[in-house]
Write an enzyme that holds these catalytic residues in place. Structure first.
Site, PDB file in Angstrom:
ATOM      1  N   CYS A  49       0.836  -1.203   0.000  1.00  0.00           N
ATOM      2  CA  CYS A  49       0.000   0.000   0.000  1.00  0.00           C
ATOM      3  C   CYS A  49       0.874   1.258   0.000  1.00  0.00           C
ATOM      4  CB  CYS A  49      -0.928  -0.007   1.219  1.00  0.00           C
ATOM      5  SG  CYS A  49      -1.781   1.550   1.496  1.00  0.00           S
ATOM      6  N   CYS A  65       0.238   3.643   2.882  1.00  0.00           N
ATOM      7  CA  CYS A  65       0.832   3.199   4.152  1.00  0.00           C
ATOM      8  C   CYS A  65       2.281   3.665   4.262  1.00  0.00           C
ATOM      9  CB  CYS A  65       0.753   1.680   4.270  1.00  0.00           C
ATOM     10  SG  CYS A  65      -0.935   1.030   4.304  1.00  0.00           S
TER      11      CYS A  65
END
Length: 434
Positions: free
Chosen positions: A45, A48
Site C-alpha cells: 500500500c 501506508c
C-alpha cells in the site's frame, strides 16, 4: 559532516520507531487490560508508506504526553486472520481498542487529528463539567459539544448510549443548571443541548424524533470547511451537501460571495433546511473531480447526494441568495437535473477511474516500489510470451524432404560416408551394370 548528520537522523528514527510496536496476532491478549491504538497496513500500500512517518510521530507524542494508550501496527498480509476478524477493507485502517469496544478512526490522516481522537475516545465517554470556569474552558477549546442537563432519567441512559456510539466524532458532557453560560436558558429539565455556531439548540423529542438520530444530524456545524473525510460521512446522514468549491490560496471576489451566501443561508434558513441540507465550502476541487469523474470549475456551487453518488449543478449563475434558494429548492423538488449516480454504467466507470487514480497515486508516492510491484509480473509475462514465441519445435529439426544437406567432414577433413548416401547408391548400381 554529512555522515554525522545521517547518523544522527538514523538515531532519531530508531528512537521514534521504538514508540510504535510491531504486533502479531497475539496482541488480542492485551486488549482486555490495555488501551491500544493500532494501524492495520499492507506492505504494497503506497498510502501506508507515506503515512509511516506520521504514525511514528503519533506514537512518540502520545508517549511524551504520558498517555496510557499503546501504539502499534500489524501487517495484515502476514496475519490474514486478523484482517478477516476485524473486517479490514482498506489501508491504512486505524482502530482504538478500549476493553470490549473498538472505535474506527475516519478523520484526516494527520498527527494532530489522530491524537485528538485518541485523547477523546480513550477517556470517559461522558465527562462532567463541575464549574463555570471548566465549562468556559471546554467551550473555548471546542467548536461543538453536547451537554446533558438534569438528574438520573431514561433520557440520560439514552444519552450515554448515543455518546458511546458517537464519541468518535465529538465530545459529550453532563452539567448542572448552575454552571451553564448565562446565554443558555432552559424551560425544563432534563434536556440535551448542542452548543455550536455561537449559539445552542435543544433536543425536542416530539419534533426531532429519537435522540440518537438527532445527535447524528447535529454533530456537524451548520456551516464549516468540509474535507474528504467529513464529506464521506455525509452519506450516513442522508443529507444533501450544498458546497461552495473555492480556491483558498487564490480567493476571488466570486468565491468570497459564494461562501458568504452559503453561510448566510445556513443560519437564516436553518429551520427550513436543517433536515435536508448540510452547508459548507471545500478548498480545491481535486476530491470533487474524483467524485464526479470530471472537472468542477472554481469557484462554483454544487449539491452532492452522497447516498447515491449523484450531484446537481446550477443551470445559471448564482448572483444572489434568491438565486441560491431557487437552486436548492429545485434540487429538493426534483426539477434540477441529477447527474452521476450509482447505476451499472456509472459504477463501472467509477471503478476504472479509481483504479487509474490509485495507480497514479502509487507512482507519485513511491515510484521505485510501484515499478517493482507492476514491473515484476509484467516482466514475467513478457518472458513467458518471448519464450513461447522463440521456442523451436522438435519437428523443425528434421531435414525438409528434397533438401540438400551440406557436406559433413571427418577428423581428416574428408567427407563422411554417412553424408553421401546418394553417391553410395549410384556406385552400387554402376557395379551391377558392369
Amino acid at each position: 559532516m554529512r555522515n554525522l548528520i545521517l547518523t544522527s537522523l538514523l538515531s532519531v528514527i530508531a528512537v521514534v520507531s521504538g514508540y510504535v510496536e510491531e504486533l502479531d496476532d497475539k496482541f488480542k491478549e492485551y486488549l482486555q487490560n490495555e488501551l491500544w491504538l493500532v494501524e492495520f497496513y499492507a506492505p504494497w500500500c503506497a498510502y501506508c508508506h507515506t503515512f509511516e512517518s506520521i504514525w511514528l510521530e503519533v506514537g512518540a507524542e502520545l508517549k511524551s504526553m504520558g498517555s496510557p494508550v499503546n501504539v502499534g501496527k500489524i501487517d495484515t498480509t502476514v496475519h490474514t486472520s486478523i484482517a478477516s476478524e476485524f473486517n479490514i477493507r482498506g489501508y491504512p485502517t486505524i482502530k482504538l481498542f478500549k476493553g470490549d469496544l473498538s472505535f474506527d478512526y475516519k478523520g484526516p490522516r494527520t498527527k494532530d487529528a489522530i491524537i485528538e481522537f485518541t485523547n477523546r475516545v480513550s477517556g470517559p465517554v461522558v465527562r462532567p463539567l463541575s464549574s463555570v470556569q471548566l465549562f468556559q474552558h471546554v467551550m473555548s477549546r471546542h467548536d461543538l459539544i453536547f451537554v446533558y442537563i438534569g438528574g438520573e432519567t431514561l433520557l440520560k441512559k439514552e444519552y450515554y448510549k448515543a455518546a458511546t456510539k458517537y464519541i468518535v466524532h465529538t465530545y459529550f458532557f453532563t452539567a448542572s443548571e448552575e454552571v451553564l453560560p448565562k446565554a443558555v436558558t432552559l424551560q425544563d429539565v432534563p434536556v440535551v443541548a448542542v452548543l455550536k455556531d455561537g449559539t445552542y439548540y435543544l433536543y425536542n423529542e416530539f419534533i426531532d424524533g429519537d435522540l440518537e438520530s438527532w445527535i447524528n444530524r447535529e454533530r456537524f456545524p451548520s456551516y464549516f470547511q468540509i474535507d474528504s473525510f467529513s464529506l464521506y460521512q455525509m452519506g450516513e446522514l442522508s443529507k444533501l451537501v450544498a458546497l461552495a468549491v473555492v480556491d483558498e490560496k487564490n480567493p476571488s471576489e466570486e468565491s468570497i460571495r459564494y461562501k458568504t451566501l452559503m453561510e448566510k443561508l445556513s443560519t437564516e434558513y436553518r429551520d427550513h433546511y436543517k433536515s435536508d441540507y448540510q452547508f459548507g465550502y471545500m478548498d480545491g476541487n481535486e476530491y470533487i473531480n474524483g467524485l464526479i469523474m470530471g472537472e468542477v470549475e472554481m469557484p462554483s456551487i454544487i449539491v452532492l447526494n452522497m447516498t447515491i453518488d449523484g450531484y446537481c449543478l446550477p443551470e445559471s449563475k448564482i448572483e444572489t441568495i434568491e438565486d441560491l434558494l431557487r437552486f436548492l429548492n429545485s434540487v429538493q423538488d426534483g426539477s434540477a437535473k441529477l447527474l452521476g449516480g450509482n447505476g451499472l454504467m456509472q459504477h463501472t466507470k467509477r471503478l476504472f477511474y479509481k483504479a487509474k487514480s490509485t495507480v497514479v497515486s502509487m507512482f507519485q508516492a513511491a515510484p521505485f516500489f510501484s515499478v517493482f510491484v507492476f514491473g515484476l509480473p509484467v516482466g514475467i509475462v513478457a518472458l513467458v510470451i518471448w519464450g513461447t514465441c522463440t521456442a523451436v519445435p522438435a519437428d523443425d529439426e528434421k531435414p525438409v524432404e528434397g533438401a540438400t544437406a551440406g557436406p559433413v567432414l571427418d577428423a581428416h577433413g574428408k567427407k563422411s560416408i554417412e553424408s553421401q548416401p546418394e553417391s553410395t547408391e549410384k556406385n552400387s548400381e554402376a557395379k551391377k551394370e558392369d
